[in-house]
Scaffold this motif. Structure first.
Motif, PDB file in Angstrom:
ATOM      1  N   SER A  71      33.837  52.916 -26.364  1.00  0.00           N
ATOM      2  CA  SER A  71      33.042  53.258 -27.545  1.00  0.00           C
ATOM      3  C   SER A  71      31.904  52.269 -27.740  1.00  0.00           C
ATOM      4  O   SER A  71      30.781  52.652 -28.104  1.00  0.00           O
ATOM      5  N   LEU A  72      32.206  50.996 -27.482  1.00  0.00           N
ATOM      6  CA  LEU A  72      31.161  49.977 -27.592  1.00  0.00           C
ATOM      7  C   LEU A  72      30.021  50.289 -26.614  1.00  0.00           C
ATOM      8  O   LEU A  72      28.836  50.247 -26.973  1.00  0.00           O
ATOM      9  N   ALA A  73      30.370  50.620 -25.387  1.00  0.00           N
ATOM     10  CA  ALA A  73      29.345  50.938 -24.380  1.00  0.00           C
ATOM     11  C   ALA A  73      28.506  52.125 -24.830  1.00  0.00           C
ATOM     12  O   ALA A  73      27.277  52.129 -24.706  1.00  0.00           O
ATOM     13  N   GLU A  74      29.182  53.126 -25.339  1.00  0.00           N
ATOM     14  CA  GLU A  74      28.470  54.314 -25.812  1.00  0.00           C
ATOM     15  C   GLU A  74      27.490  53.948 -26.934  1.00  0.00           C
ATOM     16  O   GLU A  74      26.355  54.439 -26.993  1.00  0.00           O
ATOM     17  N   ARG A  75      27.938  53.047 -27.837  1.00  0.00           N
ATOM     18  CA  ARG A  75      27.083  52.636 -28.953  1.00  0.00           C
ATOM     19  C   ARG A  75      25.870  51.864 -28.439  1.00  0.00           C
ATOM     20  O   ARG A  75      24.746  52.085 -28.874  1.00  0.00           O
ATOM     21  N   LEU A  76      26.121  50.968 -27.467  1.00  0.00           N
ATOM     22  CA  LEU A  76      25.003  50.195 -26.893  1.00  0.00           C
ATOM     23  C   LEU A  76      23.951  51.133 -26.297  1.00  0.00           C
ATOM     24  O   LEU A  76      22.747  50.959 -26.495  1.00  0.00           O
ATOM     25  N   VAL A 101      35.148  42.654 -23.951  1.00  0.00           N
ATOM     26  CA  VAL A 101      36.143  43.209 -24.895  1.00  0.00           C
ATOM     27  C   VAL A 101      37.533  43.186 -24.262  1.00  0.00           C
ATOM     28  O   VAL A 101      38.525  42.818 -24.907  1.00  0.00           O
ATOM     29  N   GLU A 108      22.017  52.812 -28.874  1.00  0.00           N
ATOM     30  CA  GLU A 108      21.040  51.901 -29.489  1.00  0.00           C
ATOM     31  C   GLU A 108      19.888  51.551 -28.546  1.00  0.00           C
ATOM     32  O   GLU A 108      19.025  50.747 -28.892  1.00  0.00           O
ATOM     33  N   GLN A 164      38.279  51.334 -27.090  1.00  0.00           N
ATOM     34  CA  GLN A 164      37.337  50.567 -27.915  1.00  0.00           C
ATOM     35  C   GLN A 164      36.161  50.063 -27.070  1.00  0.00           C
ATOM     36  O   GLN A 164      35.005  50.089 -27.522  1.00  0.00           O
ATOM     37  N   SER A 165      36.451  49.606 -25.870  1.00  0.00           N
ATOM     38  CA  SER A 165      35.367  49.086 -25.029  1.00  0.00           C
ATOM     39  C   SER A 165      34.435  50.215 -24.581  1.00  0.00           C
ATOM     40  O   SER A 165      33.222  50.019 -24.468  1.00  0.00           O
ATOM     41  N   ALA A 198      29.517  43.708 -21.506  1.00  0.00           N
ATOM     42  CA  ALA A 198      30.062  43.885 -22.866  1.00  0.00           C
ATOM     43  C   ALA A 198      31.457  44.499 -22.806  1.00  0.00           C
ATOM     44  O   ALA A 198      32.372  44.082 -23.539  1.00  0.00           O
ATOM     45  N   VAL A 199      31.650  45.450 -21.906  1.00  0.00           N
ATOM     46  CA  VAL A 199      32.966  46.096 -21.755  1.00  0.00           C
ATOM     47  C   VAL A 199      33.979  45.082 -21.216  1.00  0.00           C
ATOM     48  O   VAL A 199      35.099  44.961 -21.747  1.00  0.00           O
TER      49      VAL A 199
END
Lengths: 282, 282
Positions: B207-212, B230, B215, B204-205, B226-227
């Motif tokens: 994926s969050l990094a990838e999304r950031l 999480v 964006e 999940q962390s 951010a990672v």
């Protein structure tokens, strides 16, 4: 005879020979070829179809205070000599070809490298095993030829080949000496006339040790003391080490039983020479 | 499918295949095979005639406080799985066969091993490069297959192969994940139900990094924070490291440009899990 400077070209040469079913010998050297090297090449030619000799002054086996910069280099002379004994190709890469930017991988052998030359030349054997690994991977020889002159190097490479399961057979060739007994070495050319003459104490001290053993001496301390005495009596000789270890294990012992390696390193001025003999209790 | 336990027998098997002109793939594993391993084997089978997988829990890559003794071993189950994806032979040597008495030779890579898992597991990569060198010399594969799950290991082995001029082509296979995102690992079986569920913060962390990044975020400290956030919010997660380095050089950077490796190691109880993703500034 070809002189090959790139790894890619060397691989192509070897691959073509392999496809013709030819056996391949490698004789790794740093050049400045002498009769000791030529003996290796003659042995190689007698045993294999194709003989490749590498001529590469390998920087990773020299210490910062050592003679890398002034180590003798003579590709023209070496080519003539190698060609004369039937060498098929010289591999003569640049330092950048062998150690490109960001180079970071090493092969090393523990334990038997922490004595003799390994003690006085830290990092030396790591440089040797690393470059020999690279040469083995580039040439993939059936057999590789080394001189007994570098007795510890031979044991270190043998251990590396066995431990890392390398697919090569090692062939060890006896020391070649000048008529007066001095072991052949590329570094002999550094010696002044006086040093050249003084350097005879090396082979003379080894002969003395052999005679003592032949006469029945088994006390390793006494044999060593006799050798040390011969060398220290020579004013130009600066003793680095004289050691006697069980052979091939290189372990300390007080009494000679079976085989032992008597190895020594002595400086004459700035020139460091090594020599050795295998003592054998009959 | 054959199960081969000695180096000599393995060499004979490979030599026979070579004489028939067959290409050879090696998939090195420590056993306890999961879908990640099987993906490597399927890739290998698609690219080479003969697939050999080694199953060897290599002691030299474990630290003294690590899980060598309890690392899962299941040769019967592994054989069935390997056979099911077309593996031709399992190489399953004993520790004494690979590291006999007086073993003393090692291969190691400097610099890129002094961070990430190399920092928290001193000696780990030396053990990996040593055993992989041995396996390459024993099997002499045309291609060897490794999983991107062990991102740093892949870079270390790639550097070793290039530096030491090894004759093998590396094939890197993407991470295989469970349906809920957890990266496949032989160590997942150590997890309790609660830990298994908590371990989802890893993927999940990432994926969050990838999304950031998608964006538009390019500030590496912010992505890393951010990672970390999480993972540290999950009470069962014990963070070992989260790092972002340029890829494949593994150098520090403050701004994401081109590719970067986001790698992390997290403990759940006594179980240490790793995961990673390549971030790419498009």
């Amino acid at each position: 005879m070809r002189v090959i400077e790139t790894i890619q070209e060397m691989r192509t040469f070897v691959s073509a020979a392999r496809k013709q079913g030819k056996s391949i010998a490698l004789v790794p050297t740093m050049g400045a070829l002498h009769e000791g090297h030529l003996a290796l090449m003659r042995c190689a030619k007698a045993q294999c179809d194709i003989v490749i000799t590498s001529i590469f002054v390998n920087p990773t086996q020299f210490g910062p205070q050592e003679d890398l910069a002034c180590y003798p280099r003579d590709l023209a002379g070496d080519s003539e000599k190698a060609s004369g004994v039937g060498v098929d190709a010289i591999f003569h890469p640049t330092v950048a070809e062998m150690y490109p930017n960001r180079y970071a991988s090493y092969v090393y052998v523990e334990e038997i490298t922490d004595k003799l030359c390994g003690l006085s030349r830290p990092g030396h054997f790591r440089g040797v095993t690393t470059v020999v690994s690279k040469l083995f991977n580039i040439v993939q020889p059936d057999k590789a030829f080394f001189g007994q002159k570098d007795a510890q190097q031979v044991l270190v490479i043998d251990q590396m080949v066995r431990d890392l399961n390398m697919n090569v057979q090692l062939e060890i060739v006896p020391i070649v000496r000048e008529d007066d007994g001095l072991a052949m070495s590329s570094r002999n050319r550094y010696l002044s006339t006086e040093e050249r003459s003084a350097a005879l104490v090396l082979s003379q001290s080894l002969s003395l040790a052999e005679r003592l053993v032949h006469e029945g001496e088994r006390d390793i301390a006494k044999i060593r003391a006799a050798v040390v005495s011969v060398i220290t009596e020579q004013p130009l000789a600066n003793l680095e080490y004289v050691e006697i270890y069980s052979y091939p294990e290189l372990e300390s012992a007080s009494t000679l039983s079976k085989k032992a390696l008597l190895a020594l390193a002595v400086r004459f001025g700035t020139t460091r020479l090594i020599d050795n003999i295998i003592l054998e209790a009959s």
